[in-house]
Design a protein around this motif. Structure first.
Motif, PDB file in Angstrom:
ATOM      1  N   ARG A 163      15.430  32.982  59.937  1.00 14.31           N
ATOM      2  CA  ARG A 163      14.422  31.908  59.895  1.00 14.31           C
ATOM      3  C   ARG A 163      13.216  32.284  59.052  1.00 14.31           C
ATOM      4  O   ARG A 163      12.468  31.413  58.618  1.00 14.31           O
ATOM      5  CB  ARG A 163      13.935  31.586  61.333  1.00 14.31           C
ATOM      6  CG  ARG A 163      15.004  31.020  62.237  1.00 14.31           C
ATOM      7  CD  ARG A 163      14.475  30.871  63.652  1.00 14.31           C
ATOM      8  NE  ARG A 163      13.344  29.970  63.784  1.00 14.31           N
ATOM      9  CZ  ARG A 163      13.429  28.648  63.892  1.00 14.31           C
ATOM     10  NH1 ARG A 163      14.604  28.067  63.874  1.00 14.31           N
ATOM     11  NH2 ARG A 163      12.344  27.918  64.023  1.00 14.31           N
ATOM     12  N   TYR A 207       4.673  28.795  55.085  1.00 16.52           N
ATOM     13  CA  TYR A 207       5.622  29.245  56.101  1.00 16.52           C
ATOM     14  C   TYR A 207       7.015  28.712  55.802  1.00 16.52           C
ATOM     15  O   TYR A 207       8.003  29.389  56.014  1.00 16.52           O
ATOM     16  CB  TYR A 207       5.176  28.779  57.490  1.00 16.52           C
ATOM     17  CG  TYR A 207       5.710  29.684  58.590  1.00 16.52           C
ATOM     18  CD1 TYR A 207       5.326  31.014  58.637  1.00 16.52           C
ATOM     19  CD2 TYR A 207       6.593  29.228  59.556  1.00 16.52           C
ATOM     20  CE1 TYR A 207       5.815  31.869  59.621  1.00 16.52           C
ATOM     21  CE2 TYR A 207       7.082  30.068  60.535  1.00 16.52           C
ATOM     22  CZ  TYR A 207       6.690  31.392  60.567  1.00 16.52           C
ATOM     23  OH  TYR A 207       7.179  32.234  61.533  1.00 16.52           O
ATOM     24  N   TYR A 254      19.343  26.861  67.932  1.00 14.53           N
ATOM     25  CA  TYR A 254      17.926  27.058  67.594  1.00 14.53           C
ATOM     26  C   TYR A 254      17.567  26.093  66.455  1.00 14.53           C
ATOM     27  O   TYR A 254      17.322  26.494  65.335  1.00 14.53           O
ATOM     28  CB  TYR A 254      17.725  28.514  67.179  1.00 14.53           C
ATOM     29  CG  TYR A 254      16.299  29.027  67.142  1.00 14.53           C
ATOM     30  CD1 TYR A 254      15.202  28.169  67.217  1.00 14.53           C
ATOM     31  CD2 TYR A 254      16.062  30.390  67.035  1.00 14.53           C
ATOM     32  CE1 TYR A 254      13.920  28.665  67.175  1.00 14.53           C
ATOM     33  CE2 TYR A 254      14.778  30.893  66.997  1.00 14.53           C
ATOM     34  CZ  TYR A 254      13.710  30.024  67.063  1.00 14.53           C
ATOM     35  OH  TYR A 254      12.424  30.526  67.018  1.00 14.53           O
ATOM     36  N   TYR A 260      13.436  27.507  74.164  1.00 14.19           N
ATOM     37  CA  TYR A 260      14.243  28.170  73.134  1.00 14.19           C
ATOM     38  C   TYR A 260      15.611  28.537  73.688  1.00 14.19           C
ATOM     39  O   TYR A 260      15.727  28.925  74.844  1.00 14.19           O
ATOM     40  CB  TYR A 260      13.589  29.498  72.730  1.00 14.19           C
ATOM     41  CG  TYR A 260      12.282  29.388  72.003  1.00 14.19           C
ATOM     42  CD1 TYR A 260      12.253  29.241  70.625  1.00 14.19           C
ATOM     43  CD2 TYR A 260      11.075  29.476  72.691  1.00 14.19           C
ATOM     44  CE1 TYR A 260      11.046  29.180  69.939  1.00 14.19           C
ATOM     45  CE2 TYR A 260       9.867  29.405  72.018  1.00 14.19           C
ATOM     46  CZ  TYR A 260       9.859  29.261  70.645  1.00 14.19           C
ATOM     47  OH  TYR A 260       8.664  29.201  69.979  1.00 14.19           O
TER      48      TYR A 260
HETATM   49  N1  UDP Z   1       8.926  36.696  64.254  1.00 11.30           N
HETATM   50  C1  UDP Z   1       8.318  37.940  64.250  1.00 11.30           C
HETATM   51  N2  UDP Z   1       7.011  38.022  63.856  1.00 11.30           N
HETATM   52  C2  UDP Z   1       6.295  36.947  63.487  1.00 11.30           C
HETATM   53  C3  UDP Z   1       6.912  35.690  63.496  1.00 11.30           C
HETATM   54  C4  UDP Z   1       8.239  35.596  63.894  1.00 11.30           C
HETATM   55  O1  UDP Z   1       8.926  38.947  64.609  1.00 11.30           O
HETATM   56  O2  UDP Z   1       5.122  37.101  63.145  1.00 11.30           O
HETATM   57  C5  UDP Z   1      10.341  36.628  64.704  1.00 11.30           C
HETATM   58  C6  UDP Z   1      10.405  36.407  66.218  1.00 11.30           C
HETATM   59  O3  UDP Z   1      11.531  37.043  66.735  1.00 11.30           O
HETATM   60  C7  UDP Z   1      10.517  34.909  66.295  1.00 11.30           C
HETATM   61  C8  UDP Z   1      11.450  34.630  65.126  1.00 11.30           C
HETATM   62  O4  UDP Z   1      11.005  35.543  64.109  1.00 11.30           O
HETATM   63  O5  UDP Z   1      11.048  34.492  67.505  1.00 11.30           O
HETATM   64  C9  UDP Z   1      11.427  33.218  64.616  1.00 11.30           C
HETATM   65  O6  UDP Z   1      10.102  32.856  64.273  1.00 11.30           O
HETATM   66  P1  UDP Z   1       9.628  31.330  64.154  1.00 11.30           P
HETATM   67  O7  UDP Z   1       8.268  31.326  63.612  1.00 11.30           O
HETATM   68  O8  UDP Z   1      10.685  30.575  63.440  1.00 11.30           O
HETATM   69  O9  UDP Z   1       9.603  30.925  65.689  1.00 11.30           O
HETATM   70  P2  UDP Z   1       9.231  29.526  66.387  1.00 11.30           P
HETATM   71  O10 UDP Z   1       8.185  28.837  65.570  1.00 11.30           O
HETATM   72  O11 UDP Z   1      10.537  28.799  66.480  1.00 11.30           O
HETATM   73  O12 UDP Z   1       8.716  29.982  67.717  1.00 11.30           O
END
Ligand code: UDP
Length: 373
Positions: free
Chosen positions: A174, A185, A355, A317
């Protein structure tokens, strides 16, 4: 029978399915267990006059032209390119990792062309499996050990409450890594925030003469009483709730990670420099969101939220571990059989145990409904 279709859940998936079925001439009953619609994209206007997202930040982004056209029928969008900062070493730096991130955290001064070689040197010092077997391998295989430990390791432990080695490499996919200075982003062609909010947008989707909406109704409690209104053997049931629950957890429960979201209204114009600041290594929350950056609303106050991940509670999630994905396969085998009858659709993050981003959820509902009618 009063209705040809029963849609369980009035989130984005259910509302998309309901709308398309209604437009195809079906009489649709939508039942929603919450007293509000829009599911996890629900939002509302806070007292400070700023629209806040009840279940944490939602930024709409897609490369699917048909999805963008579809949502644009129900709301205008504020063109917004989401940017995230990450707080490491006492500094806020661009995230996902790009050339500026590397220069700022390591005090380097490299050019875009130098970034791949820099990352190769980082990776050469690390050990990881290729192809990646898990989240940790996938990240270290892209950026090496040092950047993994600074930006990913602790965030992931906080977010998922488990060792990053237990999580699928797909979670890491992702997040891009960029050699350029692009600090967005997402790189999708269409990005924005619905003006007036996701709840209003969903309300409009459901506003059709062929749609009847009932909120505060639990499908599993109501099921028997629905027989006078809807015959599941003749009509179409669209299910968007938790996958395991539909089958009485017969293959065991699936995990859904939850989040405790704490809102604060602050008496100053802005709190931080971006809509989202991630805190991989500090505090117990994963990130702070300041909504007015996204919505463009003006106020002398600002509203922020902190996210504290937790194991149980309202499902947010899917948890991509080997065990959950194996169980998912067993449930999906049952889903395939039901969908083959032409009387069922399982769609959305909870029901497909995927997801999904918002656009993917909409796309799935669109494709499945169109495939059926
Ligand atoms: N992640 C991370 N550091 C960050 C941002 C994301 O390790 O600063 C990892 C973390 O495991 C997270 C995943 O990447 O759950 C997916 O990030 P995303 O921003 O897509 O998560 P969402 O917005 O769906 O919560």
């Amino acid at each position: 029978m009063k209705f040809n279709c029963l849609v369980i859940g009035a989130g984005l998936s259910g509302s998309t399915a309901a709308r398309l079925l209604a437009e195809a001439g079906k009489k649709v009953l939508v039942i929603e267990q919450n007293r509000y619609i829009a599911g996890n994209c629900h939002d509302y206007l806070s007292e400070a006059g700023i629209t806040v997202h009840t279940h944490g930040p939602h930024i709409f982004h897609t490369n699917f032209r048909d999805v963008w056209d579809f949502v644009s029928r129900f709301s205008q969008f504020r063109l917004f390119q989401h940017k995230v900062l990450s707080y490491v070493h006492g500094m806020t730096v661009p995230f996902p990792i790009n050339r500026d991130t590397i220069n700022q955290v390591f005090g380097e001064n490299i050019n875009t062309e130098d970034v791949p070689a820099f990352l190769e040197r980082e990776k050469a010092k690390a050990s990881f499996a290729t192809p990646a077997e898990n989240f940790q391998d996938a990240v270290i295989g892209q950026v090496g050990q040092r950047l993994y430990e600074l930006f990913f390791k602790n965030y992931t432990i906080k977010q998922w409450g488990r060792d990053p080695k237990e999580l699928s490499a797909a979670v890491a996919a992702r997040i891009p890594v960029r050699s350029s200075r692009d600090s967005r982003y997402f790189a999708d062609k269409y990005q924005g925030i619905p003006i007036g909010g996701y709840t209003k947008m969903t309300e409009k989707m459901l506003d059709h003469p062929n749609i009847t909406l009932m909120t505060g109704c639990d499908y599993f409690q109501l099921k028997k009483n629905l027989s006078s209104m809807f015959d599941p053997k003749k009509g179409i049931t669209v299910y968007t709730g938790a996958l395991d629950k539909f089958f009485d957890c017969k293959y065991g429960p699936l995990e859904y990670r939850s989040v405790d979201i704490q809102f604060r209204t602050i008496d100053r114009e802005f709190y931080q420099d971006a809509a989202v600041v991630n805190y991989p290594n500090d505090y117990d929350f994963t990130r702070i969101t300041e909504f007015k950056h996204m919505t463009g609303e003006t106020s002398d106050k600002t509203v922020i939220c902190m996210e504290y991940p937790k194991q149980t509670g309202h499902p947010y999630y899917v948890v991509m571990t080997k065990e959950n994905m194996a169980k998912r396969e067993q449930y999906m085998e049952e889903v395939r059989k039901l969908e083959e009858t032409g009387h069922f659709i399982f769609t959305g993050r909870l029901a497909e145990y995927k997801y999904y981003n918002m656009d993917q959820a909409i796309k799935s509902a669109m494709d499945k409904v169109r495939g059926l009618i």
